[in-house]
Motif scaffolding. Structure first.
Motif, PDB file in Angstrom:
ATOM      1  N   LEU A  33       1.028  -1.149   0.070  1.00 27.53           N
ATOM      2  CA  LEU A  33       0.168  -0.118  -0.174  1.00 27.53           C
ATOM      3  C   LEU A  33       0.864   1.198   0.145  1.00 27.53           C
ATOM      4  O   LEU A  33       1.825   1.456   0.705  1.00 27.53           O
ATOM      5  CB  LEU A  33      -0.698   0.069   1.255  1.00 27.53           C
ATOM      6  N   GLY A  34       0.767   2.267  -0.414  1.00 27.89           N
ATOM      7  CA  GLY A  34       1.448   3.208  -0.773  1.00 27.89           C
ATOM      8  C   GLY A  34       1.215   4.505  -1.346  1.00 27.89           C
ATOM      9  O   GLY A  34      -0.781   4.527  -1.625  1.00 27.89           O
ATOM     10  N   LEU A  35       1.302   5.405  -2.525  1.00 27.51           N
ATOM     11  CA  LEU A  35       0.514   7.029  -2.959  1.00 27.51           C
ATOM     12  C   LEU A  35      -1.032   6.052  -3.251  1.00 27.51           C
ATOM     13  O   LEU A  35      -1.265   5.346  -4.069  1.00 27.51           O
ATOM     14  CB  LEU A  35       1.481   8.020  -3.565  1.00 27.51           C
ATOM     15  N   GLY A  36      -1.841   6.941  -2.774  1.00 27.67           N
ATOM     16  CA  GLY A  36      -2.860   7.103  -2.982  1.00 27.67           C
ATOM     17  C   GLY A  36      -4.012   6.282  -2.373  1.00 27.67           C
ATOM     18  O   GLY A  36      -5.052   5.801  -3.126  1.00 27.67           O
ATOM     19  N   GLN A  37      -3.168   5.430  -1.768  1.00 27.73           N
ATOM     20  CA  GLN A  37      -3.987   4.412  -0.136  1.00 27.73           C
ATOM     21  C   GLN A  37      -4.303   4.347   1.025  1.00 27.73           C
ATOM     22  O   GLN A  37      -3.018   5.530   0.950  1.00 27.73           O
ATOM     23  CB  GLN A  37      -2.808   3.159  -0.969  1.00 27.73           C
ATOM     24  N   GLN A  38      -4.485   3.748   1.594  1.00 24.29           N
ATOM     25  CA  GLN A  38      -4.698   3.903   3.442  1.00 24.29           C
ATOM     26  C   GLN A  38      -4.744   2.197   3.636  1.00 24.29           C
ATOM     27  O   GLN A  38      -5.686   1.590   2.856  1.00 24.29           O
ATOM     28  CB  GLN A  38      -5.769   5.126   3.386  1.00 24.29           C
ATOM     29  N   PHE A  39      -4.579   2.449   5.073  1.00 20.86           N
ATOM     30  CA  PHE A  39      -5.360   1.311   5.864  1.00 20.86           C
ATOM     31  C   PHE A  39      -5.203   1.778   7.049  1.00 20.86           C
ATOM     32  O   PHE A  39      -4.911   2.504   7.595  1.00 20.86           O
ATOM     33  CB  PHE A  39      -3.729   0.261   6.401  1.00 20.86           C
ATOM     34  N   ILE A  40      -6.463   1.310   7.959  1.00 16.30           N
ATOM     35  CA  ILE A  40      -6.732   1.025   9.001  1.00 16.30           C
ATOM     36  C   ILE A  40      -6.021   1.024   9.819  1.00 16.30           C
ATOM     37  O   ILE A  40      -5.092   0.060  10.402  1.00 16.30           O
ATOM     38  CB  ILE A  40      -7.918   0.433   9.258  1.00 16.30           C
ATOM     39  N   ALA A  41      -5.828   1.425  11.470  1.00 15.29           N
ATOM     40  CA  ALA A  41      -4.913   1.616  12.208  1.00 15.29           C
ATOM     41  C   ALA A  41      -5.066   1.577  13.338  1.00 15.29           C
ATOM     42  O   ALA A  41      -5.307   0.663  14.601  1.00 15.29           O
ATOM     43  CB  ALA A  41      -3.976   2.694  12.790  1.00 15.29           C
ATOM     44  N   TYR A  42      -6.606   2.061  13.467  1.00 17.47           N
ATOM     45  CA  TYR A  42      -7.727   1.542  15.029  1.00 17.47           C
ATOM     46  C   TYR A  42      -8.795   1.719  14.451  1.00 17.47           C
ATOM     47  O   TYR A  42      -9.420   2.939  13.517  1.00 17.47           O
ATOM     48  CB  TYR A  42      -7.303   3.022  16.139  1.00 17.47           C
TER      49      TYR A  42
END
Length: 772
Positions: free
Chosen positions: A136-145
């Motif tokens: 996952l890089g630029l233009g993407q996201q992931f859930i942290a909490y």
């Protein structure tokens, strides 16, 4: 509604640690916004990948109920190990990541045994997939909490939570390292656990690489589909084939899709019919099906008509472009190999930072208080700031003024905003905040209102490339946005005289016609290279709006960090010297230089004389520029060359006053320094314009694609990597671009055997002698 303390407190901590965060809709994986008592999608969330999260945003999100926290990727990279069936395999791939990329403590578990590892990017890059491995890089996201939508349980960080890890503490990785890990991890995944999907066009013969239209014939599509197996395909591949059939044959293709879909045990008649009716392809068509079939051994009969459209008169659609690339582009061709060689970008000339005076002190303050010092950007910001303070108080013997337009270019996360923060603090301490215009300009009328209020103003504009993209797009942007760039051009030219504004009807704003005597608008914009150069259009070169800007690009986007940074505490001596420039060296005596647009105001700036040696340097420059202007006639670059002398005079004037505001004189070293820097900026601008700016979209696609191959260096890049970097084109446009560039011998496309399916490799042709 109660305050979301989870977001408010933890979010603020993550921002302090250096992460760009964003709100996540409760119990989902989607970024969201809370509006009118309900959650809805957040359409422009990806912008958080390229800028810092503000305290104001965290405060607002803290009032949104049950919001989760996502991390915008770019500066950080997420390694997503999407293996659910095997705990042992997931753990083994995690171990591989830690061996190859570093032992990160940031491991997140959502739906075990799936896991995600977090790293820091040496330089931000876009993500990619080797299913079930995703980077996952630029233009993407992931859930942290937050709450996982499948398990109903919170995400956990079994080793160390991100809130306890500063972004600088994460192991640093490059895109090449990430790709090598993904490749090795993919090889560890058994075939049974790999998602079944269809790749497109990996080894199609060259004669089918440039199909002119998406339409096909029923007979050819029917024949090709016999080679496209539909056995346990994933949903995306099933949809892609359906859309390709409809794009090729319109409604006439329904029997083919119905029959092809029915060959799978997962086929549902109602779903197939409903999906077909929803398909509305505009760019995908027969080419996709043909390439998939060719990959599987399809050999179409010689008398089989493949395309539903005929190329008119056998005319190559890019013939004119091919001619232009060979004769007009900046690419030189080696006589023996016809290989393209682009002149490499020149570094800033030696002595560019030897400016002295107040500007040198400002640059030193910016360097010592920044987390990542950016001396090139510090120079640009300081020049514009001093230029604004000098406005309407100093001029050269030829009536040149200190209104300067500078664009500072650096990658996202490189520390572009620090120079602006230092300027703001210096002006605040010196009681000179009246010189600071807004951080954004919303309309042409807004710009004029600001200059009427304070004729000498400094506008420090972030995301300047995005602004320029909107202001230069006269077809789609509203007029009040496009007017901003036009007014900047006019104000630059009228700095030594009177600006009379625009005539309006009596029912509109009559104040717009108020005369402004000797306006001095200084503009310092910061942007990323991609946003800036892609925003430019050929019209910007032709009308001279680009020529007025000095383009300064950071020499090193991510330098080593200072151990101590952040506190901006300028000396009183520096503040006093800025105030002295504001006072015109203490010798203006009743001059009304700071008074706004009042007809009775007559401004009398001081004349800064030039030494004989300085005048001789500018005379020599004038003669050499005259020769270049005559030689460049008809190339479109004369507007940039014509401004070199004027910008050099401005730079020399600012440098002289910065050194001695009381009795300034432009010396020969001021003149040579200004000429050196102005020439460098002009050469950089011309080089990038030649490589990137286009007259139309077709030419733009070719130039951007060629630049991507150049940026890959001598080794080149794979066809799949080229495809990933050219998502601004559809597959048909991409194939056409590659075909044209290969025909022009501007690139080489070769097939490389591998352990499985052969891959294509793209690179610049080799040359016998390097460019000098």
């Amino acid at each position: 509604m109660t305050t979301n303390n989870f977001m408010a407190q933890l979010g603020a901590t993550l921002v302090d640690r250096g992460y760009a965060i964003l709100p996540i809709q409760p119990s989902t994986k989607k970024p969201g916004m809370y509006r009118l008592g309900a959650w809805q999608d957040y359409p422009k969330w990806s912008r958080h990948c390229e800028r810092d999260t503000t305290e104001n945003e965290v405060d607002i999100w803290g009032d949104w109920p049950e919001a989760g926290i996502g991390i915008a990727a770019g500066r950080v990279i997420g390694i997503d190990i999407d293996v659910l069936q095997s705990q042992d395999l997931a753990v083994q791939i995690e171990g591989l990541a830690k061996r190859l990329l570093g032992d990160t403590p940031a491991v997140r578990i959502g739906h075990a045994p799936k896991r995600l590892l977090v790293y820091r990017a040496a330089q931000p890059f876009s993500g990619f997939k080797y299913p079930p491995i995703e980077v996952l890089g630029l233009g993407q996201q992931f859930i942290a909490y937050g709450i996982h939508p499948n398990t109903g349980q919170p995400y956990v960080w079994p080793v160390q939570t991100l809130a306890d890890i500063a972004i600088e503490e994460l192991p640093v990785i490059t895109e090449a390292q990430a790709r090598e890990f993904a490749r090795q991890a993919y090889e560890m995944v058994p075939l049974a656990l790999r998602p079944k999907s269809l790749g497109v066009g990996l080894k199609a013969p060259a004669e089918f690489a440039n199909l002119p239209e998406q339409r096909g014939t029923f007979e050819a599509v029917q024949d090709a589909l016999l080679f496209v197996a539909n056995q346990d395909l994933d949903y995306d591949s099933w949809v892609r084939i359906g859309m390709a059939i409809k794009g090729a044959l319109a409604e006439a293709g329904w029997p083919l899709f119905e029959a092809w879909s029915a060959s799978s045990v997962k086929n549902d008649v109602k779903t197939t019919a409903k999906s077909w009716s929803s398909f509305a392809p505009q760019r995908i068509g027969a080419g996709t099906i043909y390439k998939l079939a060719l990959d599987q051994g399809w050999v179409p009969a010689q008398d089989l008509q493949l395309n539903g459209e005929v190329v008119m008169n056998g005319h190559h659609p890019a013939e004119e472009l091919l001619q232009a690339l060979q004769t007009q582009s900046p690419i030189t061709l080696d006589a023996s190999s016809a290989a393209p060689v682009l002149p490499p970008p020149k570094p800033l000339p030696s002595g560019w930072d030897q400016v002295g005076g107040v500007i040198a002190d400002m640059m030193a303050l910016m360097a010592t208080t920044a987390k990542r010092p950016q001396p090139v950007l510090a120079l640009g910001a300081s020049l514009c700031a001093v230029g604004a303070l000098m406005g309407r108080k100093y001029r050269t013997e030829s009536n040149t003024r200190s209104n300067l337009y500078v664009v500072g270019i650096a990658e996202s996360g490189a520390g572009k905003n620090h120079s602006r923060m230092v300027i703001n603090e210096l002006f605040r301490r010196a009681g000179l905040l009246q010189y600071l215009g807004g951080n954004k300009i919303a309309s042409g009328a807004g710009l004029i209102a600001a200059i009427q209020r304070q004729p000498a103003s400094l506008f420090q504009l972030d995301e300047f490339g995005m602004f320029l993209s909107a202001a230069a797009d006269r077809k789609r942007s509203p007029r009040y946005i496009c007017e901003i760039l036009d007014l900047m051009t006019e104000l630059y030219t009228t700095s030594g005289t009177t600006y009379f504004g625009v005539e309006y009807a009596s029912t509109q704003n009559n104040n717009a016609h108020r005369a402004i005597h000797q306006p001095c608008a200084c503009i310092y914009g910061t942007t990323t290279p991609v946003h800036f150069w892609q925003a430019l259009q050929a019209s910007n070169v032709a009308d001279g709006s680009l020529a007025r800007f000095l383009i300064l690009q950071s020499e090193r986007d991510f330098p080593d960090s200072n151990e101590v940074f952040g506190v901006i505490d300028p000396s009183q001596a520096l503040i006093d010297r800025l105030a002295l420039i504001h006072q015109g060296g203490g010798q203006l005596g009743g001059n009304l230089a700071d008074v706004g647009a009042i007809d009775e105001v007559l401004v009398e700036p001081r004349v800064v004389p030039a030494s004989a040696a300085a005048r001789a340097a500018f005379k020599e420059l004038d003669q050499s520029m005259l020769e270049r202007l005559r030689a460049s006639q008809g190339t479109g670059y004369s507007s940039i060359l014509a401004r070199i002398e004027e910008n050099a005079s401005k730079l020399a004037l600012i440098r002289a006053v910065s050194r001695d505001p009381v009795t300034p004189q432009i010396e020969d070293h001021d003149a040579h320094w200004g000429i050196m820097l102005s020439r460098h900026c002009a050469e950089l601008t011309i080089r990038e314009v030649r490589a990137r700016v286009s007259e139309n979209q077709v030419e733009s696609n070719h130039k951007r694609a060629l630049q991507i191959v150049r940026d890959a260096g001598g080794r080149g890049l794979s066809r799949s990597e080229f495809t990933r970097r050219t998502q601004f084109m559809d597959h048909r446009q991409r194939d056409g671009v590659l075909h044209t560039l290969a025909e022009a011998r501007l690139i080489e496309v070769s097939t490389i055997p591998t352990g499985g399916r052969p891959s294509q490799w793209i690179k610049l042709p080799e040359i016998e002698e390097p460019y000098v």
